[in-house]
Design a protein around this motif. Structure first.
Motif, PDB file in Angstrom:
ATOM      1  N   LEU A   1      26.433  39.278  37.848  1.00  0.00           N
ATOM      2  CA  LEU A   1      26.831  37.673  38.376  1.00  0.00           C
ATOM      3  C   LEU A   1      28.194  37.644  38.172  1.00  0.00           C
ATOM      4  N   SER A   2      28.656  37.759  36.680  1.00  0.00           N
ATOM      5  CA  SER A   2      29.825  37.976  36.309  1.00  0.00           C
ATOM      6  C   SER A   2      31.234  38.276  37.587  1.00  0.00           C
ATOM      7  N   ALA A   3      30.152  39.883  37.600  1.00  0.00           N
ATOM      8  CA  ALA A   3      31.513  40.611  38.250  1.00  0.00           C
ATOM      9  C   ALA A   3      31.711  39.926  39.828  1.00  0.00           C
ATOM     10  N   HIS A   4      30.514  39.288  40.333  1.00  0.00           N
ATOM     11  CA  HIS A   4      31.049  38.270  41.386  1.00  0.00           C
ATOM     12  C   HIS A   4      31.908  37.682  41.329  1.00  0.00           C
ATOM     13  N   HIS A   5      32.151  36.890  40.729  1.00  0.00           N
ATOM     14  CA  HIS A   5      32.898  35.690  40.308  1.00  0.00           C
ATOM     15  C   HIS A   5      33.911  36.364  40.724  1.00  0.00           C
ATOM     16  N   PHE A   6      34.250  37.674  39.957  1.00  0.00           N
ATOM     17  CA  PHE A   6      35.517  38.152  39.193  1.00  0.00           C
ATOM     18  C   PHE A   6      36.594  38.421  40.688  1.00  0.00           C
ATOM     19  N   ILE A   7      35.161  39.089  41.450  1.00  0.00           N
ATOM     20  CA  ILE A   7      35.954  39.161  42.814  1.00  0.00           C
ATOM     21  C   ILE A   7      36.469  38.416  43.468  1.00  0.00           C
ATOM     22  N   ALA A   8      35.210  37.606  43.750  1.00  0.00           N
ATOM     23  CA  ALA A   8      35.601  36.259  44.169  1.00  0.00           C
ATOM     24  C   ALA A   8      37.179  35.402  44.078  1.00  0.00           C
ATOM     25  N   ALA A   9      36.754  35.209  42.423  1.00  0.00           N
ATOM     26  CA  ALA A   9      39.120  34.541  41.933  1.00  0.00           C
ATOM     27  C   ALA A   9      39.691  36.072  42.117  1.00  0.00           C
ATOM     28  N   THR A  10      39.633  36.873  42.191  1.00  0.00           N
ATOM     29  CA  THR A  10      40.634  37.776  42.639  1.00  0.00           C
ATOM     30  C   THR A  10      40.824  37.477  44.243  1.00  0.00           C
ATOM     31  N   ALA A  11      39.723  38.394  44.752  1.00  0.00           N
ATOM     32  CA  ALA A  11      39.776  38.336  46.043  1.00  0.00           C
ATOM     33  C   ALA A  11      40.232  37.372  46.884  1.00  0.00           C
ATOM     34  N   CYS A  12      40.256  36.377  46.713  1.00  0.00           N
ATOM     35  CA  CYS A  12      40.383  35.336  47.773  1.00  0.00           C
ATOM     36  C   CYS A  12      42.401  35.204  47.343  1.00  0.00           C
ATOM     37  N   HIS A  13      43.359  35.750  48.024  1.00  0.00           N
ATOM     38  CA  HIS A  13      44.413  34.795  47.605  1.00  0.00           C
ATOM     39  C   HIS A  13      44.912  34.004  48.867  1.00  0.00           C
ATOM     40  N   GLU A  14      45.045  32.967  48.070  1.00  0.00           N
ATOM     41  CA  GLU A  14      45.226  31.914  49.616  1.00  0.00           C
ATOM     42  C   GLU A  14      46.743  31.965  50.151  1.00  0.00           C
ATOM     43  N   ALA A  15      47.624  32.385  49.126  1.00  0.00           N
ATOM     44  CA  ALA A  15      49.053  32.611  50.510  1.00  0.00           C
ATOM     45  C   ALA A  15      48.149  33.741  51.509  1.00  0.00           C
ATOM     46  N   GLU A  16      47.680  35.031  51.138  1.00  0.00           N
ATOM     47  CA  GLU A  16      47.023  36.117  52.529  1.00  0.00           C
ATOM     48  C   GLU A  16      46.471  34.996  52.875  1.00  0.00           C
ATOM     49  N   TYR A  17      45.756  33.728  52.896  1.00  0.00           N
ATOM     50  CA  TYR A  17      44.773  34.002  53.401  1.00  0.00           C
ATOM     51  C   TYR A  17      45.422  32.411  55.040  1.00  0.00           C
ATOM     52  N   GLY A  18      46.116  32.346  53.987  1.00  0.00           N
ATOM     53  CA  GLY A  18      47.237  31.284  55.002  1.00  0.00           C
ATOM     54  C   GLY A  18      47.758  31.948  56.230  1.00  0.00           C
ATOM     55  N   ARG A  19      48.455  33.074  55.594  1.00  0.00           N
ATOM     56  CA  ARG A  19      49.821  34.390  56.491  1.00  0.00           C
ATOM     57  C   ARG A  19      48.722  34.298  57.362  1.00  0.00           C
ATOM     58  N   GLN A  20      47.637  34.808  57.078  1.00  0.00           N
ATOM     59  CA  GLN A  20      46.553  35.665  58.128  1.00  0.00           C
ATOM     60  C   GLN A  20      46.116  35.062  59.495  1.00  0.00           C
ATOM     61  N   ILE A  21      45.623  33.742  58.914  1.00  0.00           N
ATOM     62  CA  ILE A  21      45.238  32.728  59.810  1.00  0.00           C
ATOM     63  C   ILE A  21      46.203  32.280  60.691  1.00  0.00           C
ATOM     64  N   ARG A  22      47.403  32.424  60.265  1.00  0.00           N
ATOM     65  CA  ARG A  22      48.265  31.853  61.132  1.00  0.00           C
ATOM     66  C   ARG A  22      48.801  33.518  62.072  1.00  0.00           C
ATOM     67  N   GLU A  23      48.667  34.523  61.812  1.00  0.00           N
ATOM     68  CA  GLU A  23      48.967  35.165  62.849  1.00  0.00           C
ATOM     69  C   GLU A  23      48.277  35.257  64.005  1.00  0.00           C
ATOM     70  N   ARG A  24      46.536  35.966  63.124  1.00  0.00           N
ATOM     71  CA  ARG A  24      45.480  36.374  63.551  1.00  0.00           C
ATOM     72  C   ARG A  24      44.846  35.390  64.426  1.00  0.00           C
ATOM     73  N   CYS A  25      45.269  34.231  64.180  1.00  0.00           N
ATOM     74  CA  CYS A  25      44.106  32.947  64.491  1.00  0.00           C
ATOM     75  C   CYS A  25      44.336  31.682  65.186  1.00  0.00           C
ATOM     76  N   LEU A  26      45.743  31.815  64.719  1.00  0.00           N
ATOM     77  CA  LEU A  26      47.267  30.626  65.883  1.00  0.00           C
ATOM     78  C   LEU A  26      47.211  31.039  66.832  1.00  0.00           C
TER      79      LEU A  26
END
Lengths: 469, 133
Positions: free
Chosen positions: B1-26
């Motif tokens: 359970l804690s591993a999942h939290h760890f992955i979730a906490a480290t995997a979701c880079h907001e900056a990266e997410y923002g960049r990707q949706i602008r490139e791949r979706c917008l």
């Protein structure tokens, strides 16, 4: 209309949508032959729609101006949430995307003291509480079924009792007078109203395919439904106006012309029904006009409530006149009229009370259920109530029925005894007195004469009964 | 359970997410909307499909980056999209809603008044017929 009719219909709609297995399969009657995942894409479409509206709102709404921490407006995937002050729980009605979500339940979202939306401890993502939306659905479904069948039984019973009453009124010519003519029209409008309601409940409500196709016929049915609702209440108003004119305006005078009553009872309800149909078609043209979530319904319900109110005041005025002015001068007639008015005076509040208490559905679950049952009885068993109070409990009708019954009994007895040859001569004597009593009093139309001759004819009936016994 | 939290906490880079949706979706969304033409941007029947694809795209990117959807960035992203493409559209034009009060009130009051008038007329006429007799 109001929340309770809203919730009543939603319960019924909920029960329809709980039969997804029947509607989710391929629809062979639909020429476009929609695929099995229709339901999902429809749901998806609704959600995208709501998302679009939410972001539009978020874009256009003015920024948060109050002091203190707050949580930003957000779209959580299903519903739109406005800016909320810190430490507050905000709630709104559950969405209707899924068959087991009840739109009358509330979904909530908590904004914590730091100005962030509540995150679920297990997943650490912002989380809204939709648990109430589908937790009571099976019980509500059961109750919705019960209320649905209660409504159908109520209308069927109403139609039966009203047709029996109409048969009684048409058969016993001795009862005919202007007031009975008005009763006949009232009963007829109730019969038609029940017929249209049953047609609506059986053909349209459990049939989401039909609602989706949205043919013109279901809107026409809805139009006639609203028209008959108007007719019901306007005929009650006609009864009230007739009594008022008879007693207060022109005291115990002779016949009135009934043309205007026919116009008010059958003709005038076309006006609100047509205006409602036009407004609905232009501004709120939902499928089959089934939604009760619109104030446009007041176009019909407003005049109905006005008619009830006017009727109530007329009846109070009649009671006032009967009690104060006529007590000394026309004692016998005023007593008789008091009896006539009593029936109408009981009925009008009973019919009207549903409009008064409909906005106040109790929050408590058990009280709400009891309220729903009472409202359904008041709404759907009205025809039975009207037939009972105006016909079966009417003294004259009971007298006429008793006379007919004794006459049949003596005729039956006479036929049996005719087989015995020894006593034939005495029966010719009795057969003369066996002529039906009401033939002597065929022509009297006046309420007053009606009252008087009932006593006379009952005496004659008793006499003929004695001779044949 | 804690591993999942760890992955979730480290995997979701907001900056990266923002960049990707602008490139791949917008970008595909922009092309599609230009193809539809600015005149029809407010026509929901035309833009519905493209908008749905944009939404799906942002959700797919979120899944790839193990972010949960929707989130704060999605909100900001869509608010920006709306302010650029749908600013001049009539709000909630596709929802069924009642007409404004200036239209609704006459629609309701006129039948009520006509009802009262008609009642008065019937009372008056039945009174008059007594007078004739």
């Amino acid at each position: 209309m109001e929340k309770t009719t809203h919730s009543c219909f939603l319960l019924i709609i909920l029960l329809i949508r709980m039969v997804p297995s029947l509607t989710a399969t391929v629809n062979y009657t639909d020429p476009t032959l929609e695929p099995v995942v229709t339901e999902n894409s429809v749901i998806r479409q609704k959600i995208i729609d709501s998302q679009f509206k939410c972001y539009e709102r978020m874009n256009r709404a003015p920024p948060y101006r109050k002091k203190g921490l707050f949580c930003n407006r957000t779209w959580d995937g299903w519903l739109c949430w406005d800016d909320t002050p810190a430490g507050r729980i905000t709630a709104q009605n559950c969405p209707d995307y899924f068959p087991d979500f009840d739109p009358t339940e509330r979904a909530s979202k908590y904004c914590d003291e730091t100005g962030n939306w509540f995150r679920h401890p297990e997943s650490n993502r912002t989380w809204s509480n939709y648990t109430l939306c589908n937790s009571f659905t099976s019980e509500k479904l059961k109750m919705a079924f019960i209320l649905y069948y209660m409504a159908i039984v109520g209308h069927a019973l109403s139609i039966t009792s009203l047709l029996i009453s109409l048969a009684i009124f048409f058969y016993f010519k001795s009862l005919s007078c202007q007031r009975i003519t008005l009763h006949k029209n009232l009963f007829f409008s109730y019969v038609l109203n029940s017929v249209f309601t049953i047609a609506h409940l059986i053909a349209v409500v459990p049939n989401p395919g039909l609602v989706k196709r949205d043919p013109a016929s279901c809107k026409v049915l809805q139009f006639f439904h609203q028209y008959m609702l108007g007719c019901n209440y306007f005929w009650m108003l006609c009864e009230g106006i007739y009594l008022h004119t008879l007693i207060v305006v022109a005291v115990f005078a002779e016949e009135q012309r009934l043309h205007w009553y026919y116009l008010l009872g059958w003709g005038f309800p076309l006006v609100p029904a047509s205006i409602h149909a036009a407004a609905r078609a232009k501004y709120f043209n939902d499928n089959c006009w089934m939604s009760v979530d619109t104030y446009l319904l007041y176009i019909v319900h407003g005049p109905v409530m006005a008619a009830l109110l006017v009727n109530f005041f007329f009846l109070l005025n009649i009671v006032r006149v009967l009690v104060t002015k006529l007590r000394d001068t026309h004692r016998a007639e005023s007593n008789m009229y008091m009896k006539a008015v009593r029936a109408t005076l009981i009925l009008v509040p009973l019919l009207g009370i549903q409009f008064v208490i409909i906005p106040w559905r109790p929050e408590n679950r058990l009280a709400g259920e009891i309220y729903d049952y009472i409202m359904h009885i008041l709404m759907h068993y009205q025809g039975l109530l009207v037939a009972t109070i105006f016909c079966f409990f009417n003294g004259e009708v009971q007298g006429a029925l008793k006379r007919q019954w004794t006459q049949y009994k003596t005729q039956w007895g006479q036929r049996r005894r005719e087989h015995c040859s020894t006593r034939s001569t005495s029966y010719t004597a009795t057969s003369i007195t066996e002529v039906p009593v009401y033939l002597y009093h065929h022509d009297s139309n006046n309420e007053q004469l009606n009252g008087r001759y009932v006593d006379d004819s009952e005496l004659v009936a008793l006499k003929s009964g004695e001779t044949s016994a | 359970l804690s591993a999942h939290h760890f992955i979730a906490a480290t995997a979701c880079h907001e900056a990266e997410y923002g960049r990707q949706i602008r490139e791949r979706c917008l970008r595909p969304f922009k092309l599609s909307m230009e193809g539809i033409g600015q005149r029809l941007w407010c026509d929901w029947d035309e833009t519905m499909g493209t908008y749905g694809e944009l939404t799906n795209c942002t959700a797919a990117v979120a899944e790839n980056l193990a972010c949960y959807w929707p989130n704060r960035l999605v909100d900001e992203f869509f608010v920006a999209v709306h302010s650029h493409y749908f600013r001049n559209c009539s709000p909630s034009g596709r929802a069924l809603h009642d007409p404004p009060n200036s239209v609704l009130c006459p629609f309701i009051l006129v039948p009520v008044l006509v009802t009262l008038l008609m009642t008065a007329l019937v009372v008056w006429r039945s009174k008059r017929s007594e007078g004739i007799v």
